[in-house]
Design an enzyme around this catalytic site. Structure first.
Site, PDB file in Angstrom:
ATOM      1  N   HIS A   1       9.658  82.562 -49.938  1.00  0.00           N
ATOM      2  CA  HIS A   1       8.759  83.071 -48.899  1.00  0.00           C
ATOM      3  C   HIS A   1       8.541  84.591 -49.060  1.00  0.00           C
ATOM      4  O   HIS A   1       8.849  85.384 -48.172  1.00  0.00           O
ATOM      5  CB  HIS A   1       9.306  82.766 -47.505  1.00  0.00           C
ATOM      6  CG  HIS A   1       8.225  82.719 -46.458  1.00  0.00           C
ATOM      7  ND1 HIS A   1       8.286  81.908 -45.363  1.00  0.00           N
ATOM      8  CD2 HIS A   1       7.042  83.386 -46.346  1.00  0.00           C
ATOM      9  CE1 HIS A   1       7.214  82.079 -44.607  1.00  0.00           C
ATOM     10  NE2 HIS A   1       6.443  82.974 -45.197  1.00  0.00           N
TER      11      HIS A   1
ATOM     12  N   GLY B   1       5.461  85.959 -49.775  1.00  0.00           N
ATOM     13  CA  GLY B   1       4.041  86.288 -49.682  1.00  0.00           C
ATOM     14  C   GLY B   1       3.754  87.617 -49.020  1.00  0.00           C
ATOM     15  O   GLY B   1       2.811  88.315 -49.397  1.00  0.00           O
ATOM     16  N   ALA B   2       4.549  88.005 -48.026  1.00  0.00           N
ATOM     17  CA  ALA B   2       4.304  89.256 -47.293  1.00  0.00           C
ATOM     18  C   ALA B   2       5.203  90.392 -47.750  1.00  0.00           C
ATOM     19  O   ALA B   2       5.139  91.485 -47.189  1.00  0.00           O
ATOM     20  CB  ALA B   2       4.511  89.021 -45.797  1.00  0.00           C
TER      21      ALA B   2
ATOM     22  N   ASP C   1     -13.293  73.843 -45.696  1.00  0.00           N
ATOM     23  CA  ASP C   1     -12.960  74.486 -44.429  1.00  0.00           C
ATOM     24  C   ASP C   1     -14.075  74.150 -43.450  1.00  0.00           C
ATOM     25  O   ASP C   1     -15.133  74.775 -43.474  1.00  0.00           O
ATOM     26  CB  ASP C   1     -12.835  75.999 -44.597  1.00  0.00           C
ATOM     27  CG  ASP C   1     -12.273  76.664 -43.351  1.00  0.00           C
ATOM     28  OD1 ASP C   1     -12.453  76.111 -42.251  1.00  0.00           O
ATOM     29  OD2 ASP C   1     -11.649  77.741 -43.464  1.00  0.00           O
TER      30      ASP C   1
ATOM     31  N   ASP D   1       5.793  78.823 -52.326  1.00  0.00           N
ATOM     32  CA  ASP D   1       6.476  79.989 -51.755  1.00  0.00           C
ATOM     33  C   ASP D   1       7.061  79.685 -50.385  1.00  0.00           C
ATOM     34  O   ASP D   1       7.933  80.414 -49.914  1.00  0.00           O
ATOM     35  CB  ASP D   1       5.487  81.150 -51.640  1.00  0.00           C
ATOM     36  CG  ASP D   1       6.110  82.410 -51.049  1.00  0.00           C
ATOM     37  OD1 ASP D   1       7.163  82.848 -51.561  1.00  0.00           O
ATOM     38  OD2 ASP D   1       5.557  82.950 -50.068  1.00  0.00           O
TER      39      ASP D   1
ATOM     40  N   GLU E   1      13.567  76.490 -44.060  1.00  0.00           N
ATOM     41  CA  GLU E   1      13.890  77.767 -44.706  1.00  0.00           C
ATOM     42  C   GLU E   1      15.163  78.347 -44.095  1.00  0.00           C
ATOM     43  O   GLU E   1      15.202  78.596 -42.884  1.00  0.00           O
ATOM     44  CB  GLU E   1      12.727  78.751 -44.550  1.00  0.00           C
ATOM     45  CG  GLU E   1      11.471  78.287 -45.269  1.00  0.00           C
ATOM     46  CD  GLU E   1      10.326  79.289 -45.203  1.00  0.00           C
ATOM     47  OE1 GLU E   1      10.473  80.329 -44.521  1.00  0.00           O
ATOM     48  OE2 GLU E   1       9.292  79.051 -45.844  1.00  0.00           O
TER      49      GLU E   1
ATOM     50  N   ALA F   1       1.043  79.183 -48.100  1.00  0.00           N
ATOM     51  CA  ALA F   1       0.558  79.311 -46.728  1.00  0.00           C
ATOM     52  C   ALA F   1       1.676  79.055 -45.729  1.00  0.00           C
ATOM     53  O   ALA F   1       2.299  79.987 -45.223  1.00  0.00           O
ATOM     54  CB  ALA F   1      -0.612  78.355 -46.500  1.00  0.00           C
ATOM     55  N   ARG F   2       1.949  77.787 -45.464  1.00  0.00           N
ATOM     56  CA  ARG F   2       3.007  77.396 -44.529  1.00  0.00           C
ATOM     57  C   ARG F   2       3.685  76.142 -45.064  1.00  0.00           C
ATOM     58  O   ARG F   2       3.025  75.212 -45.539  1.00  0.00           O
ATOM     59  CB  ARG F   2       2.437  77.116 -43.131  1.00  0.00           C
ATOM     60  CG  ARG F   2       1.931  78.345 -42.394  1.00  0.00           C
ATOM     61  CD  ARG F   2       3.068  79.265 -41.969  1.00  0.00           C
ATOM     62  NE  ARG F   2       2.607  80.388 -41.171  1.00  0.00           N
ATOM     63  CZ  ARG F   2       2.234  81.560 -41.657  1.00  0.00           C
ATOM     64  NH1 ARG F   2       2.252  81.752 -42.976  1.00  0.00           N
ATOM     65  NH2 ARG F   2       1.840  82.523 -40.864  1.00  0.00           N
TER      66      ARG F   2
END
Length: 549
Positions: free
Chosen positions: A299, A301-302, A188, A273, A278, A248-249
């Protein structure tokens, strides 16, 4: 000082009456409890209102809390004559016309980190499920089989795990991987060495990460820099049998490349995920999802109860912060500045964005310190709007959340960056000069600019005097100055049909180090950069993309 000036002309409660808030979508009561308990707030939960009924009553309210069921469009904002803040209890803001809200002085906030822990835990759930073949073993036993040998798994202990992106989610994933006794490497370039040290993570570049890891997981936003970040070239560097994850994305991990790597055995296990499409419909995605050694979820994750509570609490805290005249961490647009300050500073905003984009692409390694210098007549003014706008432009390319002039300082603190502002009334050769210095373990990079008839120009790089107008696509080289170098550069670019719009050369002395900056009509691909480096024996070469220009 910077943060206080952001709210100089915002009065959340000019009349002293209670702040009236309407809730138009289902939001957890635990989150709303913070607002119900505050005597300064009058809260109305009015679900299921028709568009006409909502438009008829919205003028009574100072704030609206929504999820995805209410469209905050121009018509609603025009009817909301007293509205000061729109709070979206979730990550997305697709149902809010943010630009129009900004034009009417309405602040928009969301809750981008309410699902942080949920996403981190889901990452580990998928990793463990893949390593221990949980989905396949579960299906086998439920189908009446009793097979054990085919589901022999692998342990996390002792593995080298790589985390790309050490923001709030990635940082939590790194901490949890260490709890499983993994050695954790991180990639990063936009966090400080101190944050990596605090996480117990050793920072490396992407190539080293790919070569070293047994497990690799990505946790970055999806943007120009990260789209396809893990593709065929990166997979070719990896150990045979690596385990890959993307929670993530969709699009960060090149899906056709992952499919090929799973089929060849280069990737032994994977878990995904998020998807570039989508719901997934393409034949490539269908073939990928069908892979036996890939664990997939739609998807999720949340998708936890706690995350839904957290997003409600987060937007409630934003409203309370607004009432307290405190910084808003998750504002996605700009409140109004003092008009007098803005009139003086507005011509410089584009220059600040260009300097940030230019300087950031010159950095090698992690960023620890950012210094904004203002010299000349401009130093007599309040330069805080320029500092915070420059910081927002800088961090907007690298942070894992939307960054603007409201939350830039808070995002910098979270990333462990030191931000300084220096002023001098002595401008030297220029009546006004803005200098950006970026520092990290890899050294410092300095770029200076000014305005000529309102147009940004860059007039200094490092200690070289330059003078050029920034353009969208540029190329920067440093090399030992000798005859024929400019011709070599032009020849290589010409062979690849890359047109040079202009060239600016800086040097300290004859046959010393030269720095040349070119504006080109199209991007310069990596193979061409390598060809140029060899042809010129360049000590530094970088293609630059400056969208703000």
């Amino acid at each position: 000082m910077v943060r206080d000036s952001l709210y100089a002309d915002l009065d959340p409660n000019p009349t002293g009456d209670a702040m009236k808030i309407i809730v138009t979508d289902e939001v957890t009561g635990e989150g709303l409890a913070l607002l119900r308990e505050d005597p300064r707030i009058s809260l109305d939960v009015r679900l299921g209102l028709s568009i006409e009924a909502l438009h008829a009553c919205i003028g009574e309210y100072d704030a609206i809390i929504t999820r995805s069921g209410t469209t905050v469009d121009r018509a609603l904002l025009d009817a909301a004559t007293n509205l000061k803040i729109v709070a979206r209890a979730g990550v997305g803001i697709d149902n809010v016309d943010v630009d129009y809200a900004s034009s009417k002085g309405v602040i928009v906030v969301n809750a981008p980190f309410g699902n942080t822990n949920s996403a981190a835990e889901h990452t580990l759930a998928l990793l463990l499920s893949a390593c221990r073949h949980v989905p396949a073993a579960n299906a086998s036993l439920k189908g009446g089989e009793w097979k054990r040998a085919k589901f022999t798994g692998v342990e996390l202990k002792g593995k080298v795990a790589g985390v790309i992106g050490l923001g709030k989610v990635g940082g939590r994933v790194a901490t949890r991987l260490k709890a499983f006794e993994c050695e954790v490497l991180g990639c990063d370039p936009y966090i400080s060495a101190k944050r990596a040290h605090d996480l117990g993570v050793r920072l490396v570049d992407l190539a080293d990460l790919c070569r070293s890891c047994d497990i690799l997981t990505v946790h970055t936003p999806l943007n120009e820099e990260t789209r396809g970040m893990i593709g065929p070239d990166q997979l070719a560097l990896m150990k045979e049998g690596i385990i890959l994850l993307n929670v993530a994305r969709g699009g960060i991990l090149d899906e056709p490349a992952l499919l090929a790597a799973l089929q060849s055995g280069q990737v032994s296990l994977a878990a995904v995920d998020v998807w570039s499409e989508e719901p997934p419909k393409s034949e490539v995605l269908k073939a990928l999802i069908a892979q036996e050694r890939l664990v997939v979820t739609p998807h999720l994750g949340a998708n936890t109860q706690e995350a839904q509570v957290n997003v409600a609490i987060d937007v409630s805290k934003e409203i309370l912060a607004y009432l307290d005249r405190a910084p808003l961490e998750n504002a996605v647009n700009l409140p109004r500045f003092d008009p007098a300050v803005m009139d003086q500073m507005r011509p410089y905003f584009k220059l600040m964005a260009v300097l940030g984009e230019f300087g950031l692409q010159l950095m090698k390694g992690n960023l620890d310190r950012v210094t904004f210098g203002f010299s000349g007549a401009i130093a007599h003014l309040d330069c805080s709007p320029l500092t915070v706008s420059g910081l927002a432009a800088l961090l907007g390319r690298v942070a894992d959340q939307p960054v603007n002039m409201v939350n830039a300082g808070l995002v910098a603190e979270r990333m462990g960056l030191v931000v300084e502002e220096r002023k001098s009334t002595l401008g030297g050769a220029f009546s006004n000069l803005v200098t950006l210095t970026l520092e990290g373990p890899g050294g410092a990079r300095t770029v200076s600019g000014t305005l000529f008839e309102g147009t940004p120009r860059i007039v200094g790089l490092r200690d070289y005097a330059m003078d050029f107008m920034p353009e969208e696509h540029m190329l920067l080289l440093s090399y030992a100055d000798r005859p024929g170098m400019i011709g070599k550069i032009g020849t290589v670019l010409g062979q690849h049909d890359i047109n040079i719009a202009f060239m600016n050369l800086g040097r300290r002395e004859r046959k010393g180090e030269a720095m040349v900056v070119l504006s080109v009509d199209s991007p310069v691909p990596a193979p061409v950069l390598e060809e140029l480096r060899k042809a010129t024996e360049a000590t530094f070469i970088q293609a630059l993309h400056l969208p703000s220009a």
